[in-house]
Every structure is written in C-alpha cells, then in structure tokens.
Design a protein around this motif. Structure first.
Motif, PDB file in Angstrom:
ATOM      1  N   ASN A 178       0.841  -1.051  -0.058  1.00 39.35           N
ATOM      2  CA  ASN A 178       0.142   0.080  -0.025  1.00 39.35           C
ATOM      3  C   ASN A 178       0.716   1.255  -0.105  1.00 39.35           C
ATOM      4  O   ASN A 178       0.248   2.455  -0.645  1.00 39.35           O
ATOM      5  CB  ASN A 178      -0.795   0.036   1.171  1.00 39.35           C
ATOM      6  CG  ASN A 178      -2.043  -0.996   0.942  1.00 39.35           C
ATOM      7  OD1 ASN A 178      -2.541  -1.274  -0.161  1.00 39.35           O
ATOM      8  ND2 ASN A 178      -2.620  -1.396   2.144  1.00 39.35           N
ATOM      9  N   SER A 179       1.937   1.111   0.585  1.00 33.76           N
ATOM     10  CA  SER A 179       2.989   2.291   0.624  1.00 33.76           C
ATOM     11  C   SER A 179       3.411   2.790  -0.740  1.00 33.76           C
ATOM     12  O   SER A 179       3.778   4.050  -0.938  1.00 33.76           O
ATOM     13  CB  SER A 179       4.023   2.297   1.574  1.00 33.76           C
ATOM     14  OG  SER A 179       5.198   1.350   1.029  1.00 33.76           O
ATOM     15  N   LEU A 180       3.441   1.854  -1.704  1.00 34.03           N
ATOM     16  CA  LEU A 180       3.615   2.288  -3.145  1.00 34.03           C
ATOM     17  C   LEU A 180       2.878   3.095  -3.545  1.00 34.03           C
ATOM     18  O   LEU A 180       3.228   4.141  -4.261  1.00 34.03           O
ATOM     19  CB  LEU A 180       3.899   0.788  -4.058  1.00 34.03           C
ATOM     20  CG  LEU A 180       4.607  -0.521  -3.380  1.00 34.03           C
ATOM     21  CD1 LEU A 180       4.881  -1.230  -4.745  1.00 34.03           C
ATOM     22  CD2 LEU A 180       6.068   0.362  -3.247  1.00 34.03           C
ATOM     23  N   THR A 197      10.424   4.503  -7.053  1.00 34.23           N
ATOM     24  CA  THR A 197      11.393   4.887  -5.778  1.00 34.23           C
ATOM     25  C   THR A 197      11.085   4.318  -4.417  1.00 34.23           C
ATOM     26  O   THR A 197      11.853   3.747  -3.770  1.00 34.23           O
ATOM     27  CB  THR A 197      11.488   6.406  -5.693  1.00 34.23           C
ATOM     28  OG1 THR A 197      11.784   6.993  -6.936  1.00 34.23           O
ATOM     29  CG2 THR A 197      12.330   6.785  -4.707  1.00 34.23           C
ATOM     30  N   GLN A 198       9.816   4.405  -4.085  1.00 37.00           N
ATOM     31  CA  GLN A 198       9.281   3.813  -2.856  1.00 37.00           C
ATOM     32  C   GLN A 198       9.431   2.234  -2.838  1.00 37.00           C
ATOM     33  O   GLN A 198      10.264   1.708  -2.047  1.00 37.00           O
ATOM     34  CB  GLN A 198       7.763   3.993  -2.577  1.00 37.00           C
ATOM     35  CG  GLN A 198       7.049   3.309  -1.498  1.00 37.00           C
ATOM     36  CD  GLN A 198       7.866   4.104  -0.186  1.00 37.00           C
ATOM     37  OE1 GLN A 198       8.421   4.814   0.175  1.00 37.00           O
ATOM     38  NE2 GLN A 198       7.243   3.391   1.090  1.00 37.00           N
ATOM     39  N   ALA A 199       9.100   1.540  -4.032  1.00 34.80           N
ATOM     40  CA  ALA A 199       9.293   0.025  -4.145  1.00 34.80           C
ATOM     41  C   ALA A 199      10.906  -0.368  -4.118  1.00 34.80           C
ATOM     42  O   ALA A 199      11.329  -0.965  -3.217  1.00 34.80           O
ATOM     43  CB  ALA A 199       8.854  -0.394  -5.323  1.00 34.80           C
ATOM     44  N   THR A 200      11.673   0.465  -4.674  1.00 36.82           N
ATOM     45  CA  THR A 200      13.124   0.159  -4.666  1.00 36.82           C
ATOM     46  C   THR A 200      13.691   0.392  -3.154  1.00 36.82           C
ATOM     47  O   THR A 200      14.567  -0.327  -2.815  1.00 36.82           O
ATOM     48  CB  THR A 200      14.015   1.045  -5.602  1.00 36.82           C
ATOM     49  OG1 THR A 200      13.423   1.089  -7.011  1.00 36.82           O
ATOM     50  CG2 THR A 200      15.342   0.912  -5.740  1.00 36.82           C
ATOM     51  N   SER A 201      13.193   1.363  -2.481  1.00 41.39           N
ATOM     52  CA  SER A 201      13.585   1.522  -1.056  1.00 41.39           C
ATOM     53  C   SER A 201      13.511   0.510  -0.076  1.00 41.39           C
ATOM     54  O   SER A 201      13.728   0.225   0.770  1.00 41.39           O
ATOM     55  CB  SER A 201      12.937   2.838  -0.419  1.00 41.39           C
ATOM     56  OG  SER A 201      11.719   2.661  -0.314  1.00 41.39           O
ATOM     57  N   LEU A 202      12.401  -0.407  -0.646  1.00 47.03           N
ATOM     58  CA  LEU A 202      11.804  -1.585   0.340  1.00 47.03           C
ATOM     59  C   LEU A 202      12.373  -2.862  -0.267  1.00 47.03           C
ATOM     60  O   LEU A 202      11.809  -3.937   0.153  1.00 47.03           O
ATOM     61  CB  LEU A 202      10.287  -1.586   0.299  1.00 47.03           C
ATOM     62  CG  LEU A 202       9.743  -0.410   0.887  1.00 47.03           C
ATOM     63  CD1 LEU A 202       8.064  -0.324   0.681  1.00 47.03           C
ATOM     64  CD2 LEU A 202       9.997  -0.430   2.514  1.00 47.03           C
ATOM     65  N   GLY A 203      13.139  -2.689  -1.367  1.00 49.39           N
ATOM     66  CA  GLY A 203      13.686  -4.044  -2.034  1.00 49.39           C
ATOM     67  C   GLY A 203      12.641  -4.673  -2.814  1.00 49.39           C
ATOM     68  O   GLY A 203      12.667  -5.834  -3.536  1.00 49.39           O
ATOM     69  N   ILE A 204      11.565  -3.884  -3.038  1.00 49.51           N
ATOM     70  CA  ILE A 204      10.559  -4.422  -4.299  1.00 49.51           C
ATOM     71  C   ILE A 204      11.012  -3.941  -5.680  1.00 49.51           C
ATOM     72  O   ILE A 204      11.220  -2.867  -5.863  1.00 49.51           O
ATOM     73  CB  ILE A 204       9.247  -3.871  -3.602  1.00 49.51           C
ATOM     74  CG1 ILE A 204       8.939  -4.420  -2.179  1.00 49.51           C
ATOM     75  CG2 ILE A 204       7.952  -4.505  -4.626  1.00 49.51           C
ATOM     76  CD1 ILE A 204       7.671  -3.993  -1.732  1.00 49.51           C
ATOM     77  N   PHE A 205      10.602  -4.784  -6.717  1.00 48.72           N
ATOM     78  CA  PHE A 205      11.014  -4.654  -8.044  1.00 48.72           C
ATOM     79  C   PHE A 205       9.543  -4.267  -8.832  1.00 48.72           C
ATOM     80  O   PHE A 205       8.565  -4.939  -8.493  1.00 48.72           O
ATOM     81  CB  PHE A 205      11.630  -5.571  -8.506  1.00 48.72           C
ATOM     82  CG  PHE A 205      13.245  -5.684  -8.292  1.00 48.72           C
ATOM     83  CD1 PHE A 205      13.996  -5.088  -9.019  1.00 48.72           C
ATOM     84  CD2 PHE A 205      13.562  -6.361  -7.021  1.00 48.72           C
ATOM     85  CE1 PHE A 205      15.361  -4.900  -8.600  1.00 48.72           C
ATOM     86  CE2 PHE A 205      14.761  -6.102  -6.527  1.00 48.72           C
ATOM     87  CZ  PHE A 205      15.643  -5.534  -7.349  1.00 48.72           C
TER      88      PHE A 205
END
Ligand SMILES: Cc1cc2nc3c(=O)[nH]c(=O)nc-3n(C[C@H](O)[C@H](O)[C@H](O)COP(=O)(O)O)c2cc1C
Length: 190
Positions: free
Chosen positions: A26-28, A110-118
């Motif tokens: 959800n944060s994405l 950017t948010q995804a990358t910060s969480l290790g999500i692709f």
C-alpha cells in the motif's frame, strides 16, 4: 553523486511469487500520490490485485501480450495505472494527465526500490480489454500495467529471459539529451 535508489532500480523478468506485506504494498500507492501534478489535479488512478485473488489475477494476466505474460505471471501483484484526461475543475482536457501519472509511477518505483521491491512496467497489453472489463469512462485511459514483487531466482523463466534479466539495459549519454543554453541544430527548425 546519483542517489543509490535511482541506481538500484531496474525492471527484472525474474520475479518471485513471495508475498509483499500489505502495508509495504500500500505504501507504493501512497508514495505515488505524493507526486506533483499540474493544478494539483492528481489525475492518476491505480488498481492492483495480488495472486491470492487468483481469478482476478488471471484476468489481469489476460490483458497482457504473451511475451509479457510468461514472466509477469510469477509476480506477487499486478497493477494498472490510469489517467483522468479531463480537468476536474472545468472538464477541459488536461494535457499533463499522462505526464503527471508518469510522475506518480516514478514515485511508486522509488518507494518500491527503497523496500527492495521490484516493479516492471508494461505497455504490452490490450487497452481495449482493460477498458471493457472496467467499463471505463471515455476520459479515463489505462496507461501501463506493472508487475510488482521480489526478485526471483530465475528458475521460473526461460533461459533466454534469464539472460535478459541478468543484463542491465544501457542509457544514452547525458550529453545526448541534456543541454545548456541551446538545443542542438538537429532539434531546431531550419
Ligand atoms: C511505459 C513503459 C512501458 C514498458 N513496456 C514494457 C513491456 O511491455 N514489456 C517489457 O518487457 N518491458 C517494458 N518496459 C520496460 C522497459 O523496457 C525498461 O524500463 C527499459 O528498457 C529500461 O530498463 P530498466 O527499467 O531495467 O532500467 C516498459 C517501460 C515503460 C516505462
């Protein structure tokens, strides 16, 4: 000099089906909504589905062209971005709707990358199928479909895709697209 998050983002073909925590997922979309937009119109819309909701996940996969479906099917979630093309203030066309939706997606990445999500974005899908399923108003258009999840080990994709996955895509030199004071002759009317 360039931020690590920007350097670390890329679009994989190898996805793991491992769940992404709902709060993180959800944060994405929350991050997407922080993007700037012309007139603060916030013309973006997103819908996502996770593989737990198998029927709808399959429906989303059905929007994709085959060459995207073969790897996107492994992702944990699929999302579609839409843009509202008309201004909510005066109903007139908002020429920045697609631009601003792209800005929102950039935040999401950017948010995804910060969480290790692709995230791997796709234009290879049938917009008509999306329009039909969601019975979209004429002024709401699908923009891109995104595969979202953790990176896989490459065992669930073909050898060819794995090779592609391991190779980072190149970029044009900055000198080809960024100029100081004047644009090169080739971009100017003679
Ligand atoms: C709007 C958009 C549409 C894209 N469509 C596809 C697609 O249909 N299939 C695909 O494999 N990659 C697609 N991509 C991914 C691009 O090929 C990729 O972002 C580009 O080659 C740069 O690579 P990178 O994201 O790994 O840095 C798309 C990217 C964007 C932004």
């Amino acid at each position: 000099m360039i931020h690590e998050i920007l350097k670390n983002r890329w679009s994989p073909y190898s996805f793991s089906s491992e769940p992404v925590d709902e709060v993180k997922l959800n944060s994405l979309f929350e991050a997407a909504g922080l993007a700037p937009s012309s007139n603060n119109e916030q013309p973006w819309l997103f819908i996502h589905v996770t593989r737990e909701k198998a029927d709808l996940f399959d429906t989303f996969l059905g929007f994709l062209i085959e060459s995207n479906r073969v790897w996107a099917k492994n992702a944990y979630a699929l999302a579609i971005s839409f843009a509202r093309l008309n201004s909510s203030y005066n109903g007139k066309p908002n020429n920045y709707a697609l631009h601003d939706t792209g800005m929102a997606v950039s935040n999401l990445l950017t948010q995804a990358t910060s969480l290790g999500i692709f995230v791997h974005q796709m234009a290879g899908y049938s917009a008509n199928k999306v329009k039909e399923l969601f019975k979209l108003r004429d002024d709401v258009v699908p923009v891109a479909i995104m595969a979202i999840g953790y990176r896989g080990d490459g065992k669930n994709i073909s050898h060819e895709l794995k090779t592609r996955d391991e190779k980072r895509r190149g970029r044009n030199p900055v000198s080809e697209y960024s100029f100081r004071n004047a644009l090169p002759e080739k971009y100017v009317k003679s």
